[in-house]
Design a protein around this motif. Structure first.
Motif, PDB file in Angstrom:
ATOM      1  N   LEU A  33     -23.334  11.069 -59.872  1.00  0.00           N
ATOM      2  CA  LEU A  33     -23.655  11.859 -61.058  1.00  0.00           C
ATOM      3  C   LEU A  33     -24.753  12.876 -60.773  1.00  0.00           C
ATOM      4  CD1 LEU A  33     -23.471   9.089 -63.806  1.00  0.00           C
ATOM      5  CD2 LEU A  33     -21.856  10.980 -63.424  1.00  0.00           C
ATOM      6  N   GLY A  34     -25.755  12.459 -59.999  1.00  0.00           N
ATOM      7  CA  GLY A  34     -26.806  13.398 -59.612  1.00  0.00           C
ATOM      8  C   GLY A  34     -26.257  14.540 -58.773  1.00  0.00           C
ATOM      9  N   GLY A  35     -25.336  14.219 -57.873  1.00  0.00           N
ATOM     10  CA  GLY A  35     -24.704  15.251 -57.049  1.00  0.00           C
ATOM     11  C   GLY A  35     -23.887  16.226 -57.873  1.00  0.00           C
ATOM     12  N   LEU A  36     -23.143  15.701 -58.836  1.00  0.00           N
ATOM     13  CA  LEU A  36     -22.378  16.587 -59.720  1.00  0.00           C
ATOM     14  C   LEU A  36     -23.303  17.485 -60.531  1.00  0.00           C
ATOM     15  CD1 LEU A  36     -19.603  14.139 -60.956  1.00  0.00           C
ATOM     16  CD2 LEU A  36     -19.331  16.088 -59.395  1.00  0.00           C
ATOM     17  N   ALA A  37     -24.425  16.929 -60.978  1.00  0.00           N
ATOM     18  CA  ALA A  37     -25.399  17.744 -61.712  1.00  0.00           C
ATOM     19  C   ALA A  37     -25.951  18.849 -60.814  1.00  0.00           C
ATOM     20  CB  ALA A  37     -26.528  16.869 -62.246  1.00  0.00           C
ATOM     21  N   CYS A  38     -26.176  18.547 -59.543  1.00  0.00           N
ATOM     22  CA  CYS A  38     -26.668  19.568 -58.605  1.00  0.00           C
ATOM     23  C   CYS A  38     -25.642  20.681 -58.394  1.00  0.00           C
ATOM     24  CB  CYS A  38     -27.033  18.932 -57.267  1.00  0.00           C
ATOM     25  SG  CYS A  38     -28.535  17.943 -57.313  1.00  0.00           S
ATOM     26  N   ILE A  39     -24.377  20.302 -58.277  1.00  0.00           N
ATOM     27  CA  ILE A  39     -23.324  21.306 -58.120  1.00  0.00           C
ATOM     28  C   ILE A  39     -23.246  22.188 -59.364  1.00  0.00           C
ATOM     29  CG2 ILE A  39     -20.814  21.639 -57.930  1.00  0.00           C
ATOM     30  CD1 ILE A  39     -20.846  19.060 -56.132  1.00  0.00           C
ATOM     31  N   ALA A  40     -23.287  21.560 -60.539  1.00  0.00           N
ATOM     32  CA  ALA A  40     -23.266  22.330 -61.790  1.00  0.00           C
ATOM     33  C   ALA A  40     -24.482  23.245 -61.861  1.00  0.00           C
ATOM     34  CB  ALA A  40     -23.227  21.390 -62.995  1.00  0.00           C
ATOM     35  N   HIS A  41     -25.637  22.754 -61.427  1.00  0.00           N
ATOM     36  CA  HIS A  41     -26.855  23.567 -61.427  1.00  0.00           C
ATOM     37  C   HIS A  41     -26.707  24.766 -60.491  1.00  0.00           C
ATOM     38  CE1 HIS A  41     -31.043  24.717 -61.409  1.00  0.00           C
ATOM     39  NE2 HIS A  41     -31.061  24.592 -60.094  1.00  0.00           N
ATOM     40  N   GLY A  42     -26.054  24.549 -59.348  1.00  0.00           N
ATOM     41  CA  GLY A  42     -25.832  25.671 -58.431  1.00  0.00           C
ATOM     42  C   GLY A  42     -25.002  26.775 -59.062  1.00  0.00           C
ATOM     43  N   LEU A  43     -24.016  26.385 -59.841  1.00  0.00           N
ATOM     44  CA  LEU A  43     -23.158  27.370 -60.505  1.00  0.00           C
ATOM     45  C   LEU A  43     -23.825  27.980 -61.731  1.00  0.00           C
ATOM     46  CD1 LEU A  43     -19.783  25.416 -60.359  1.00  0.00           C
ATOM     47  CD2 LEU A  43     -20.359  27.503 -59.095  1.00  0.00           C
ATOM     48  N   PHE A  44     -24.532  27.137 -62.471  1.00  0.00           N
ATOM     49  CA  PHE A  44     -25.194  27.561 -63.712  1.00  0.00           C
ATOM     50  C   PHE A  44     -26.663  27.148 -63.635  1.00  0.00           C
ATOM     51  CE2 PHE A  44     -20.786  26.347 -64.681  1.00  0.00           C
ATOM     52  CZ  PHE A  44     -20.293  27.562 -65.131  1.00  0.00           C
ATOM     53  N   PRO A  45     -27.516  27.998 -63.056  1.00  0.00           N
ATOM     54  CA  PRO A  45     -28.907  27.624 -62.768  1.00  0.00           C
ATOM     55  C   PRO A  45     -29.724  27.181 -63.980  1.00  0.00           C
ATOM     56  CG  PRO A  45     -28.351  29.675 -61.677  1.00  0.00           C
ATOM     57  CD  PRO A  45     -27.205  29.335 -62.572  1.00  0.00           C
ATOM     58  N   PHE A  46     -29.266  27.475 -65.157  1.00  0.00           N
ATOM     59  CA  PHE A  46     -29.993  27.085 -66.370  1.00  0.00           C
ATOM     60  C   PHE A  46     -29.672  25.652 -66.801  1.00  0.00           C
ATOM     61  CE2 PHE A  46     -26.180  29.507 -67.228  1.00  0.00           C
ATOM     62  CZ  PHE A  46     -25.473  28.691 -68.098  1.00  0.00           C
ATOM     63  N   LEU A  47     -28.685  25.012 -66.169  1.00  0.00           N
ATOM     64  CA  LEU A  47     -28.321  23.634 -66.488  1.00  0.00           C
ATOM     65  C   LEU A  47     -28.944  22.663 -65.482  1.00  0.00           C
ATOM     66  CD1 LEU A  47     -24.477  23.955 -67.221  1.00  0.00           C
ATOM     67  CD2 LEU A  47     -26.338  23.766 -68.879  1.00  0.00           C
TER      68      LEU A  47
END
Length: 86
Positions: A33-47
């Motif tokens: 889950l932390g890894g998925l959050a990091c990937i999402a953050h890479g795409l959308f830096p505000f998340l």
């Protein structure tokens, strides 16, 4: 003999097989889950601006307490002794 393969490591950290399974499964799920959050953050830096670092810190705290600390120290020592691949 085969039973020992499943129980020796959990016993080394003071757990039964099922306690160890629960700890390992919950740790793995948190990592995913932390890894998925990091990937999402890479795409959308505000998340998820702090989710990755908080996950790492929380997992480190879980892993470095009690008997696990001894196992981690031993593993780090063994890794430090390995020669780098050339």
């Amino acid at each position: 003999m085969i039973f020992k393969l499943f129980t020796s490591h959990p016993e080394s950290v003071g757990e039964s097989y099922w306690q160890h399974f629960g700890f390992a499964a919950s740790t793995g799920a948190a990592m995913m889950l932390g890894g998925l959050a990091c990937i999402a953050h890479g795409l959308f830096p505000f998340l998820f601006t702090r989710t990755g670092s908080k996950t790492i810190a929380r997992l480190y705290e879980r892993m470095s307490s009690g008997a696990r600390h001894k196992v981690m120290t031993t593993n780090q020592t063994e890794l430090g002794r390995q020669q780098p691949a050339e």
